[in-house]
Enzyme design. Structure first.
Site, mmCIF file in Angstrom:
data_model
loop_
_atom_site.group_PDB
_atom_site.id
_atom_site.type_symbol
_atom_site.label_atom_id
_atom_site.label_comp_id
_atom_site.label_asym_id
_atom_site.label_seq_id
_atom_site.Cartn_x
_atom_site.Cartn_y
_atom_site.Cartn_z
ATOM 1 C CG ASP A 42 -77.433 24.100 65.000
ATOM 2 O OD1 ASP A 42 -76.877 23.898 66.268
ATOM 3 O OD2 ASP A 42 -77.676 23.130 64.046
ATOM 4 C CE1 TYR A 71 -85.857 21.088 64.239
ATOM 5 C CE2 TYR A 71 -86.912 18.808 63.983
ATOM 6 C CZ TYR A 71 -85.967 19.978 64.571
ATOM 7 O OH TYR A 71 -85.342 19.546 65.991
ATOM 8 C CG ASP A 85 -74.595 24.759 59.400
ATOM 9 O OD1 ASP A 85 -73.457 25.037 58.962
ATOM 10 O OD2 ASP A 85 -74.922 25.066 60.469
ATOM 11 N NE ARG A 177 -76.109 21.350 62.418
ATOM 12 C CZ ARG A 177 -74.990 21.303 63.422
ATOM 13 N NH1 ARG A 177 -73.678 21.476 62.976
ATOM 14 N NH2 ARG A 177 -74.849 20.942 64.742
#
Length: 216
Positions: A42, A71, A85, A177
């Site tokens: 994103d 991540y 988010d 997310r």
């Protein structure tokens, strides 16, 4: 910046541009039209973006999509977002009892292994051939179905209300997310993704990334 040749390699995507923006930059640099990427990041996210340059490389990208990913995520509690988010519309929630780190650790265990996860409505999952995020932006009311995904490991790096920093190692198809949203919901305080960096895809990590000039 080292010379970019045909093949599969990783580039660093900064916060801001889309994954498609990075591919457009590579097309200008290389003059090659056949370029693709494995696993969208994103605009809010940064980190490792695996790309394939050339016909043969792009054919093999599906193998890269299936590889393990790692991540570093910063989650903010105390609110919910329509995009899950901080780029969405934020609605603050009321917190009566702030969660302790022990409670968070216990609940995170429920999010490891093979779990059911509903993707964010603002995502690239296609509904009848069109990405969900486009349908939502055109005013459609959509509901995505839960999908089985695999999260190998989640560990807490730091916690100081309202921020929680975690490391997550996942299989393909996991939305961090959604993890932030679902964790906030389970804790009863609301939560959304504040920052995200993908530090590894398979054997590709931050150290192996090629940096693309901002202007190309």
């Amino acid at each position: 910046m080292r010379e970019i040749k045909h093949g599969i390699f990783s580039i660093f995507k900064p916060t801001g541009p889309t994954s498609h923006d990075m591919i457009d930059k590579l097309r200008k640099i290389t003059g090659e039209k056949r370029i693709g990427h494995a696993g969208t990041l994103d605009p809010l996210a940064s980190g490792v973006l695996v790309v394939g340059v050339g016909r043969e490389a792009t054919k093999k990208l599906m193998l890269e999509v299936k590889k393990e990913k790692e991540y570093i995520a910063l989650i903010k509690f105390g609110g919910v977002s329509d995009t899950d988010d901080r780029q969405g519309q934020i609605k603050n929630t009321e917190e009566n009892n702030l969660p302790g780190i022990g409670q968070i650790k216990n609940i995170l265990e429920d999010f490891t292994g093979h779990i059911k996860q509903i993707p964010p409505v603002y995502c690239s999952v296609k509904i009848k051939g069109r990405p969900a995020h486009r349908r939502v932006r055109q005013g459609e009311n959509i509901q995505l179905k839960a999908r089985e995904v695999y999260i190998k490991e989640i560990s807490i790096i730091e916690y100081q209300w309202p921020f929680l920093k975690i490391k997550a190692v996942t299989g393909p198809g996991v939305y961090i997310r959604s993890l932030a949203r679902d964790l906030g919901e389970r804790l009863g305080v609301g939560g959304y993704l504040y920052e995200l960096e993908r530090v590894r895809v398979g054997e590709f990590d931050l150290q192996s990334c090629v940096n693309i000039p901002e202007r190309s």
